[in-house]
Design an enzyme around this catalytic site. Structure first.
Site, PDB file in Angstrom:
ATOM      1  N   SER A 208      29.385-100.447 128.775  1.00  0.00           N
ATOM      2  CA  SER A 208      29.375-101.693 129.547  1.00  0.00           C
ATOM      3  C   SER A 208      30.805-102.213 129.705  1.00  0.00           C
ATOM      4  CB  SER A 208      28.482-102.718 128.852  1.00  0.00           C
ATOM      5  OG  SER A 208      28.312-103.848 129.685  1.00  0.00           O
ATOM      6  N   ASN A 209      30.931-103.487 130.025  1.00  0.00           N
ATOM      7  CA  ASN A 209      32.259-104.103 130.159  1.00  0.00           C
ATOM      8  C   ASN A 209      32.169-105.534 129.652  1.00  0.00           C
ATOM      9  OD1 ASN A 209      31.408-105.838 132.428  1.00  0.00           O
ATOM     10  ND2 ASN A 209      31.189-103.855 133.452  1.00  0.00           N
TER      11      ASN A 209
END
Ligand code: CTP
Length: 399
Positions: A208-209
């Site tokens: 993810s981020n």
């Protein structure tokens, strides 16, 4: 926050309901409005200016001039406000407003304000029913003032009947509705994407981020205030879902793709602020990958660029907005993305600016439209940035 960025002058007059002005002020502030309070001299007998200045975080004004011979500029106050709310409005103040009397600051603000005036009458049942009050109220209506209430109920006189000021929560609802119905995006369907996506490696791990979704949520909030019908498609987040929107929670880039393409067909405007993963694992394991498996490589495949596909599907009446988060050469990369993805507007921000980007409550953006006009803004709260972005969209969309 349903009233973020709204400027409201609260006029308080001499009625027993004046004590409720404190609650009104608190509710307005809680929804993000900036509130300045003006009181009549008789209102001061019912509630102290100190209470209202503490709650509004601005000095309360009562007289046309102050002890130190400075002047309370009623014209400036009237121009500053987006809305002038008189709550409670006594029979006396209503009569003065209806007849253009101007012997105190509140009435001077009334006569000089250019914004909408909302009036919440509060008085005894018989005073309310008196033909002179009724004529005055009708005159105020004919001036374009918005009358809210009064309600039927128990009155300070001990009587029961019409005359009671509406409860603060109901007054707040009227104000929120007023700002929404004034909205220039009334009747428009707007799609907003927000937050990160999670790309599963196995049932317990994902790629993810750092996106929190705050920017997209603030935009959705502002669009609602402008009267739009908003669909917010968001990846995993810890935020409160804004009121009055259609919310669709997704997890992966592929889920976001499926929903957004379907919703885009029904949208007039789409604002894609989500930080969609550009890559996803080729294989997501059905069971937790054990340390003992010796795994040292995860093969990735690209996700579909949803925004780019929308740019290809875009019809003439549709307006498409993208985001670009860059770490270097932001303006050039932003312009290139805007052209490549066939956007009408791109919002560029760079991690090089302190306080901008993922996680912060602030952001610093540059807007580039398809004619390559560049508009750079200061570092602001994400709520204020959302107002700038939505205002720009409205002006370009209407043009
Ligand atoms: N976007 C999207 N779908 C993707 C990736 C990005 O819709 N699979 C959208 C984002 O919502 C954003 C815009 O594309 O509005 C820009 O995303 P960004 O990651 O900055 O740019 P990329 O196009 O992925 O380009 P690069 O990785 O080269 O910076």
């Amino acid at each position: 926050m349903l009233l973020a960025g709204r400027k409201i002058v609260l006029g308080v007059t001499g009625s027993i309901a004046a004590y409720k002005a404190a609650h009104i002020c608190r509710l307005l502030r809680k929804e993000g409005a900036e509130v300045k309070v003006v009181m009549t001299a008789s209102a001061v007998s019912f509630i102290t200016p100190l209470t209202l200045s503490t709650l509004s975080k601005h000095p309360v004004m009562v007289d046309l001039s102050n002890d130190d011979a400075t002047w309370n500029n009623h014209v400036e106050l009237g121009l500053w406000a987006d809305l002038f709310l008189i709550a409670p409005a006594s029979a006396n103040t209503i009569a003065k407003c209806a007849n253009g009397l101007c012997d105190n600051l509140l009435n001077a603000v009334y006569l000089s304000s250019r914004c909408k005036v909302m009036i919440a009458p509060a008085m005894d049942h018989d005073m309310f029913l008196h033909p002179s009050t009724q004529i005055n109220l009708n005159r105020l209506k004919s001036f374009g003032n918005i009358l809210i209430g009064p309600a039927v109920g128990e009155l300070a006189s001990g009587l029961n009947g019409e005359g009671r000021m509406l409860e603060p929560e109901i007054i707040l609802e009227h104000i929120v509705t007023f700002f929404a119905s004034k909205g220039t995006l009334k009747g428009k369907n707007v799609l907003v994407s927000a937050g990160p996506t999670h790309e599963p490696i196995d049932p317990v791990r994902f790629i993810s981020n750092n996106s929190t979704g705050k920017m997209g949520f603030a935009i959705a909030d502002e669009l609602v205030k402008q009267g739009a019908s908003v669909t917010l498609v968001a990846g995993p987040n810890n935020l409160t879902i804004p009121a009055n929107i259609k919310y669709i929670g997704i997890t992966t880039a592929n889920e976001m793709y499926n929903i957004c393409i379907e919703e885009f067909a029904k949208s007039d405007i789409a604002i894609m602020s989500a930080a969609v993963a550009d890559f996803t694992p080729e294989i997501s394991a059905d069971h937790k990958i054990k340390k003992s498996s010796g795994l040292n490589t995860i093969l990735l495949k690209p996700t579909v660029d949803i925004l780019e596909l929308m740019g290809k599907l875009k019809k003439n009446h549709q307006f498409l907005v993208g985001f670009a988060l860059e770490t270097q050469d932001a303006l050039n990369y932003g312009k290139e993305k805007m052209l490549r993805k066939n956007l009408d507007l791109i919002v560029v921000n760079t991690l090089a600016d302190a306080g901008a980007g993922f996680g912060y409550d602030t952001n610093k953006v540059t807007l580039i439209d398809k004619k390559e006009n560049v508009n750079s803004f200061e570092l602001k709260s994400k709520t204020e940035v959302a107002i700038d972005i939505v205002n720009k969209i409205i002006s370009l969309y209407n043009a």
